[in-house]
Design a protein around this motif. Structure first.
Motif, PDB file in Angstrom:
ATOM      1  N   SER A  65       0.812  -1.220   0.000  1.00 25.98           N
ATOM      2  CA  SER A  65       0.000   0.000   0.000  1.00 25.98           C
ATOM      3  C   SER A  65       0.846   1.271   0.000  1.00 25.98           C
ATOM      4  CB  SER A  65      -0.969   0.010   1.178  1.00 25.98           C
ATOM      5  OG  SER A  65      -0.252  -0.040   2.402  1.00 25.98           O
ATOM      6  N   GLU A  66       1.992   1.260   0.687  1.00 26.23           N
ATOM      7  CA  GLU A  66       2.843   2.450   0.720  1.00 26.23           C
ATOM      8  C   GLU A  66       3.436   2.737  -0.666  1.00 26.23           C
ATOM      9  OE1 GLU A  66       5.705   2.389   3.958  1.00 26.23           O
ATOM     10  OE2 GLU A  66       4.365   1.051   5.047  1.00 26.23           O
ATOM     11  N   VAL A  67       3.902   1.702  -1.327  1.00 34.54           N
ATOM     12  CA  VAL A  67       4.486   1.860  -2.657  1.00 34.54           C
ATOM     13  C   VAL A  67       3.398   2.248  -3.661  1.00 34.54           C
ATOM     14  CG1 VAL A  67       5.647   0.640  -4.549  1.00 34.54           C
ATOM     15  CG2 VAL A  67       6.406   0.301  -2.186  1.00 34.54           C
ATOM     16  N   ASP A  68       2.241   1.592  -3.584  1.00 35.93           N
ATOM     17  CA  ASP A  68       1.150   1.909  -4.509  1.00 35.93           C
ATOM     18  C   ASP A  68       0.700   3.366  -4.371  1.00 35.93           C
ATOM     19  OD1 ASP A  68       1.235  -0.654  -5.484  1.00 35.93           O
ATOM     20  OD2 ASP A  68      -0.465  -1.367  -4.289  1.00 35.93           O
ATOM     21  N   ALA A  69       0.670   3.886  -3.151  1.00 36.35           N
ATOM     22  CA  ALA A  69       0.287   5.288  -2.940  1.00 36.35           C
ATOM     23  C   ALA A  69       1.293   6.217  -3.611  1.00 36.35           C
ATOM     24  CB  ALA A  69       0.191   5.592  -1.449  1.00 36.35           C
ATOM     25  N   VAL A 121       7.221  16.645  -8.019  1.00 25.59           N
ATOM     26  CA  VAL A 121       6.465  15.404  -7.846  1.00 25.59           C
ATOM     27  C   VAL A 121       7.413  14.207  -7.847  1.00 25.59           C
ATOM     28  CG1 VAL A 121       4.728  13.872  -8.868  1.00 25.59           C
ATOM     29  CG2 VAL A 121       4.347  16.341  -8.837  1.00 25.59           C
ATOM     30  N   TYR A 122       8.341  14.167  -8.800  1.00 25.39           N
ATOM     31  CA  TYR A 122       9.273  13.037  -8.886  1.00 25.39           C
ATOM     32  C   TYR A 122      10.136  12.930  -7.634  1.00 25.39           C
ATOM     33  CZ  TYR A 122       8.078  12.896 -13.868  1.00 25.39           C
ATOM     34  OH  TYR A 122       7.433  12.820 -15.062  1.00 25.39           O
ATOM     35  N   GLU A 123      10.612  14.070  -7.122  1.00 21.66           N
ATOM     36  CA  GLU A 123      11.424  14.040  -5.904  1.00 21.66           C
ATOM     37  C   GLU A 123      10.607  13.576  -4.707  1.00 21.66           C
ATOM     38  OE1 GLU A 123      13.122  17.961  -5.662  1.00 21.66           O
ATOM     39  OE2 GLU A 123      14.788  17.410  -6.975  1.00 21.66           O
ATOM     40  N   ASP A 124       9.347  14.002  -4.628  1.00 25.02           N
ATOM     41  CA  ASP A 124       8.478  13.577  -3.540  1.00 25.02           C
ATOM     42  C   ASP A 124       8.227  12.070  -3.603  1.00 25.02           C
ATOM     43  OD1 ASP A 124       6.718  14.035  -1.283  1.00 25.02           O
ATOM     44  OD2 ASP A 124       5.047  13.773  -2.675  1.00 25.02           O
ATOM     45  N   VAL A 125       7.962  11.559  -4.798  1.00 25.62           N
ATOM     46  CA  VAL A 125       7.730  10.122  -4.967  1.00 25.62           C
ATOM     47  C   VAL A 125       9.005   9.344  -4.646  1.00 25.62           C
ATOM     48  CG1 VAL A 125       7.232   8.305  -6.662  1.00 25.62           C
ATOM     49  CG2 VAL A 125       5.830  10.382  -6.602  1.00 25.62           C
ATOM     50  N   HIS A 126      10.139   9.821  -5.108  1.00 23.16           N
ATOM     51  CA  HIS A 126      11.414   9.147  -4.828  1.00 23.16           C
ATOM     52  C   HIS A 126      11.655   9.073  -3.319  1.00 23.16           C
ATOM     53  CE1 HIS A 126      15.876   8.963  -4.431  1.00 23.16           C
ATOM     54  NE2 HIS A 126      15.679   7.980  -5.284  1.00 23.16           N
ATOM     55  N   ARG A 127      11.407  10.172  -2.624  1.00 18.12           N
ATOM     56  CA  ARG A 127      11.572  10.211  -1.171  1.00 18.12           C
ATOM     57  C   ARG A 127      10.633   9.199  -0.505  1.00 18.12           C
ATOM     58  NH1 ARG A 127       9.806  14.974  -0.500  1.00 18.12           N
ATOM     59  NH2 ARG A 127      11.646  15.923  -1.370  1.00 18.12           N
ATOM     60  N   GLY A 128       9.384   9.156  -0.950  1.00 14.12           N
ATOM     61  CA  GLY A 128       8.418   8.225  -0.371  1.00 14.12           C
ATOM     62  C   GLY A 128       8.790   6.771  -0.619  1.00 14.12           C
ATOM     63  N   LEU A 129       9.266   6.464  -1.834  1.00 17.72           N
ATOM     64  CA  LEU A 129       9.685   5.085  -2.136  1.00 17.72           C
ATOM     65  C   LEU A 129      10.918   4.701  -1.322  1.00 17.72           C
ATOM     66  CD1 LEU A 129       9.173   5.030  -6.008  1.00 17.72           C
ATOM     67  CD2 LEU A 129       7.812   3.824  -4.278  1.00 17.72           C
ATOM     68  N   ARG A 130      11.844   5.625  -1.171  1.00 23.53           N
ATOM     69  CA  ARG A 130      13.036   5.356  -0.366  1.00 23.53           C
ATOM     70  C   ARG A 130      12.644   5.092   1.087  1.00 23.53           C
ATOM     71  NH1 ARG A 130      16.234   9.864  -1.408  1.00 23.53           N
ATOM     72  NH2 ARG A 130      15.187  10.874   0.316  1.00 23.53           N
ATOM     73  N   ASP A 131      11.698   5.881   1.627  1.00 27.55           N
ATOM     74  CA  ASP A 131      11.231   5.675   2.997  1.00 27.55           C
ATOM     75  C   ASP A 131      10.543   4.319   3.145  1.00 27.55           C
ATOM     76  OD1 ASP A 131      12.238   8.169   3.612  1.00 27.55           O
ATOM     77  OD2 ASP A 131      10.268   9.161   3.664  1.00 27.55           O
ATOM     78  N   ALA A 132       9.761   3.925   2.127  1.00 23.76           N
ATOM     79  CA  ALA A 132       9.078   2.621   2.178  1.00 23.76           C
ATOM     80  C   ALA A 132      10.097   1.477   2.183  1.00 23.76           C
ATOM     81  CB  ALA A 132       8.115   2.480   0.999  1.00 23.76           C
ATOM     82  N   LEU A 133      11.151   1.602   1.385  1.00 23.00           N
ATOM     83  CA  LEU A 133      12.196   0.571   1.368  1.00 23.00           C
ATOM     84  C   LEU A 133      12.970   0.536   2.679  1.00 23.00           C
ATOM     85  CD1 LEU A 133      13.580   0.925  -2.261  1.00 23.00           C
ATOM     86  CD2 LEU A 133      12.282  -0.990  -1.313  1.00 23.00           C
ATOM     87  N   THR A 134      13.248   1.692   3.244  1.00 23.19           N
ATOM     88  CA  THR A 134      13.947   1.757   4.526  1.00 23.19           C
ATOM     89  C   THR A 134      13.105   1.106   5.613  1.00 23.19           C
ATOM     90  OG1 THR A 134      15.062   3.781   3.862  1.00 23.19           O
ATOM     91  CG2 THR A 134      14.974   3.317   6.220  1.00 23.19           C
ATOM     92  N   ALA A 135      11.793   1.325   5.569  1.00 24.13           N
ATOM     93  CA  ALA A 135      10.903   0.708   6.561  1.00 24.13           C
ATOM     94  C   ALA A 135      10.915  -0.811   6.440  1.00 24.13           C
ATOM     95  CB  ALA A 135       9.481   1.249   6.393  1.00 24.13           C
ATOM     96  N   LEU A 136      11.049  -1.324   5.227  1.00 27.01           N
ATOM     97  CA  LEU A 136      11.124  -2.778   5.055  1.00 27.01           C
ATOM     98  C   LEU A 136      12.384  -3.331   5.712  1.00 27.01           C
ATOM     99  CD1 LEU A 136       9.986  -3.215   1.341  1.00 27.01           C
ATOM    100  CD2 LEU A 136       8.708  -3.828   3.399  1.00 27.01           C
TER     101      LEU A 136
END
Length: 99
Positions: free
Chosen positions: A44-48, A67-82
């Motif tokens: 769900s985090e990646v899909d968002a 937008v791209y930087e915001d998405v990149h930051r969010g994907l990086r945070d999702a991977l770090t959480a994993l």
């Protein structure tokens, strides 16, 4: 009859059609959806974050970077959480200690 050929992607004038108004001017810099499909990942985090990419479809090109930087930051945070989540314990070694 004119030998002029409209450029690709630019609508031809509709002067011969009854009731046709002026053709809107073509602006190649105008925001336009890219039509890139986004396939759900099941996370769900990646899909968002992937859905957030659709926000760039309605922005001028210079707004895409934010937008791209915001998405990149969010994907990086999702991977770090994993990486931070505890996983199952490692299976015991089947090899005996050798001395």
């Amino acid at each position: 009859m004119s030998d002029a050929v409209p450029e690709a992607g630019i609508p031809a004038a509709a002067e011969d059609e009854p009731g046709a108004g002026p053709v809107p001017e073509y602006d190649p810099a105008a925001p336009a959806p890219l039509g890139v499909p986004r396939t759900p990942t099941g996370n769900s985090e990646v899909d968002a974050q992937l859905e957030r990419l659709a926000d760039a479809d309605h922005l001028a090109t210079d707004g895409h970077v934010e937008v791209y930087e915001d998405v990149h930051r969010g994907l990086r945070d999702a991977l770090t959480a994993l990486d931070a989540r505890p996983g199952p314990p490692a299976p015991p070694s089947t090899y005996g200690s050798r001395s």
